[in-house]
Scaffold this active site. Structure first.
Site, mmCIF file in Angstrom:
data_model
loop_
_atom_site.group_PDB
_atom_site.id
_atom_site.type_symbol
_atom_site.label_atom_id
_atom_site.label_comp_id
_atom_site.label_asym_id
_atom_site.label_seq_id
_atom_site.Cartn_x
_atom_site.Cartn_y
_atom_site.Cartn_z
ATOM 1 N N SER A 40 0.860 -1.196 0.000
ATOM 2 C CA SER A 40 0.000 0.000 0.000
ATOM 3 C C SER A 40 0.888 1.235 0.000
ATOM 4 C CB SER A 40 -0.858 -0.004 1.266
ATOM 5 O OG SER A 40 -1.492 1.239 1.442
ATOM 6 N N TYR A 42 -2.092 -1.346 10.487
ATOM 7 C CA TYR A 42 -2.203 -1.632 9.050
ATOM 8 C C TYR A 42 -0.967 -1.101 8.312
ATOM 9 C CZ TYR A 42 -3.824 -1.571 4.235
ATOM 10 O OH TYR A 42 -3.913 -1.754 2.872
HETATM 11 N N1 LIG Z 1 -8.709 -0.813 -1.270
HETATM 12 C C1 LIG Z 1 -7.715 -0.003 -0.951
HETATM 13 O O1 LIG Z 1 -7.903 1.238 -0.817
HETATM 14 C C2 LIG Z 1 -6.320 -0.579 -0.790
HETATM 15 C C3 LIG Z 1 -5.243 0.320 -0.840
HETATM 16 C C4 LIG Z 1 -3.964 -0.188 -0.684
HETATM 17 C C5 LIG Z 1 -3.764 -1.535 -0.506
HETATM 18 N N2 LIG Z 1 -4.823 -2.389 -0.453
HETATM 19 C C6 LIG Z 1 -4.556 -3.821 -0.239
HETATM 20 O O2 LIG Z 1 -5.104 -4.549 -1.311
HETATM 21 C C7 LIG Z 1 -5.328 -5.903 -0.919
HETATM 22 C C8 LIG Z 1 -6.707 -6.329 -1.390
HETATM 23 O O3 LIG Z 1 -7.659 -5.549 -0.700
HETATM 24 P P1 LIG Z 1 -8.993 -5.000 -1.381
HETATM 25 O O4 LIG Z 1 -8.954 -3.531 -1.324
HETATM 26 O O5 LIG Z 1 -9.225 -5.677 -2.664
HETATM 27 O O6 LIG Z 1 -10.050 -5.468 -0.258
HETATM 28 P P2 LIG Z 1 -11.257 -6.503 -0.267
HETATM 29 O O7 LIG Z 1 -12.205 -6.167 -1.358
HETATM 30 O O8 LIG Z 1 -11.752 -6.493 1.134
HETATM 31 O O9 LIG Z 1 -10.567 -7.901 -0.618
HETATM 32 C C9 LIG Z 1 -9.826 -8.627 0.339
HETATM 33 C C10 LIG Z 1 -9.659 -10.053 -0.129
HETATM 34 O O10 LIG Z 1 -8.899 -10.752 0.866
HETATM 35 C C11 LIG Z 1 -9.580 -11.961 1.172
HETATM 36 N N3 LIG Z 1 -9.338 -12.353 2.562
HETATM 37 C C12 LIG Z 1 -9.581 -11.617 3.670
HETATM 38 N N4 LIG Z 1 -9.329 -12.345 4.776
HETATM 39 C C13 LIG Z 1 -8.933 -13.570 4.337
HETATM 40 C C14 LIG Z 1 -8.568 -14.773 4.992
HETATM 41 N N5 LIG Z 1 -8.566 -14.871 6.335
HETATM 42 N N6 LIG Z 1 -8.208 -15.848 4.244
HETATM 43 C C15 LIG Z 1 -8.238 -15.772 2.890
HETATM 44 N N7 LIG Z 1 -8.574 -14.661 2.210
HETATM 45 C C16 LIG Z 1 -8.933 -13.586 2.936
HETATM 46 C C17 LIG Z 1 -11.056 -11.647 0.954
HETATM 47 O O11 LIG Z 1 -11.762 -12.854 0.656
HETATM 48 P P3 LIG Z 1 -12.748 -13.644 1.652
HETATM 49 O O12 LIG Z 1 -13.404 -12.633 2.533
HETATM 50 O O13 LIG Z 1 -13.687 -14.339 0.718
HETATM 51 O O14 LIG Z 1 -11.867 -14.599 2.390
HETATM 52 C C18 LIG Z 1 -10.990 -10.775 -0.287
HETATM 53 O O15 LIG Z 1 -10.963 -11.564 -1.441
HETATM 54 C C19 LIG Z 1 -5.135 -5.921 0.608
HETATM 55 O O16 LIG Z 1 -3.880 -6.477 0.917
HETATM 56 C C20 LIG Z 1 -5.189 -4.453 0.982
HETATM 57 O O17 LIG Z 1 -4.469 -4.179 2.159
HETATM 58 C C21 LIG Z 1 -6.102 -1.927 -0.598
#
Ligand SMILES: NC(=O)c1ccc[n+]([C@@H]2O[C@H](COP(=O)([O-])OP(=O)(O)OC[C@H]3O[C@@H](n4cnc5c(N)ncnc54)[C@H](OP(=O)(O)O)[C@@H]3O)[C@@H](O)[C@H]2O)c1
Length: 260
Positions: free
Chosen positions: A140, A153
């Site tokens: 991130s 985080y």
């Molecule tokens: N969105 C932002 O603004 C942003 C910015 C910077 C970085 N990121 C990073 O991007 C990555 C993806 O996040 P996102 O924004 O796409 O969020 P998201 O829509 O909440 O997706 C998170 C994914 O992680 C999976 N996950 C969560 N807990 C899990 C577990 N215990 N075991 C297996 N899978 C798990 C979820 O699937 P299930 O719930 O089905 O398990 C989901 O597919 C993360 O690492 C986040 O920190 C996001």
């Protein structure tokens, strides 16, 4: 005409939503066979119904068994070798650290740091003998500075960026590439899970990067052998500027923004 992706087969964690799901769509459209990992199997089945060569691997990466199942699939020499591993599953917790549920913080570290490290370890070990592979760790922009209000985080993501940069150098010249993808604000389920839905009204629309841009930039950056990928011009500038400012200033600026 964009260059085709070089990956022979991919494994994507957190493929049931947001950035990971979008990456799975980009890979699926490019005809890359893949293994998709998350807890919500029905969502993974939807991907499997959309593209011809998708293996569904439901796993909770907060459990030792869940991580072991993913590691076993990466190591499995009898199946098609996976040459792209996307360590994407992760979540955040907002608010002052001392008020957060300690069990939730432990889970955040377990998923964002421990599971990512063990899966990355297995991936690099499987790829090195083949002298070919890509490990794409989703970090991130929060990894580049301390962020009051998202303290744990940001610290987990600082670990991911630091780990990825170090690994990139450890395997330099081996045919294996390690990349950290560092997105800024991206609308996904992340906001509701991390309790940052208020960011929608605080940050103007230009501050939000589209999930498609993030997914494409990450995959393209890995394919090109980049160490760090920051999607979007705004965040490239912010990261460069914040790197040039004193840390005492960036953390205070971040505190001011998080209190709005
Ligand atoms: N969105 C932002 O603004 C942003 C910015 C910077 C970085 N990121 C990073 O991007 C990555 C993806 O996040 P996102 O924004 O796409 O969020 P998201 O829509 O909440 O997706 C998170 C994914 O992680 C999976 N996950 C969560 N807990 C899990 C577990 N215990 N075991 C297996 N899978 C798990 C979820 O699937 P299930 O719930 O089905 O398990 C989901 O597919 C993360 O690492 C986040 O920190 C996001």
């Amino acid at each position: 005409m964009p260059r085709p992706l070089p990956f022979g087969a991919a494994l994507v964690t957190g493929a049931s939503s947001g950035i990971g799901e979008e990456m799975a769509h980009v890979l699926g459209r490019a005809g890359v066979p893949m293994v998709v990992v998350a807890r919500r199997a029905e969502r993974l089945e939807r991907l499997a119904a959309t593209y011809p060569d998708v293996e569904v691997l439901p796993a909770d990466l907060l459990t030792a068994d869940g991580v072991a199942a993913v590691v076993a699939r990466i190591r499995d020499g009898a199946r098609r070798p996976i040459d792209l591993v996307v360590n994407n599953a992760g979540f955040g917790t907002s608010g002052p650290m001392h008020r957060a549920d300690p069990d939730r913080l432990a889970d955040e570290i377990r998923l964002n740091v421990l599971a990512l490290t063990l899966i990355g370890h297995a991936a690099v070990n499987a790829m090195l003998p083949r002298r070919r592979g890509w490990l794409l760790n989703v970090s991130s922009v929060a990894s580049f500075q301390a962020n009051p209000g998202l303290a744990v985080y940001s610290a987990t993501k600082a670990y991911v960026t630091s780990l990825s940069e170090a690994l990139h150098e450890e395997v330099r010249g081996t045919g294996v590439v390690v990349t950290a993808l560092c997105p800024g604000l991206t609308r996904t389920e992340f906001q509701s899970i991390s309790n940052t839905s208020g960011f929608e009204s605080v940050f103007p629309s230009f501050a939000w990067t589209s999930v498609g841009l993030v997914a494409r930039a990450g995959l393209r950056g890995a394919a090109r052998g980049r160490t760090l990928v920051v999607p979007g011009a705004l965040y490239k500038v912010l990261v460069a500027v914040s790197g040039a400012l004193p840390r005492s200033l960036t953390r205070r600026l971040s505190r001011t923004i998080s209190r709005r």
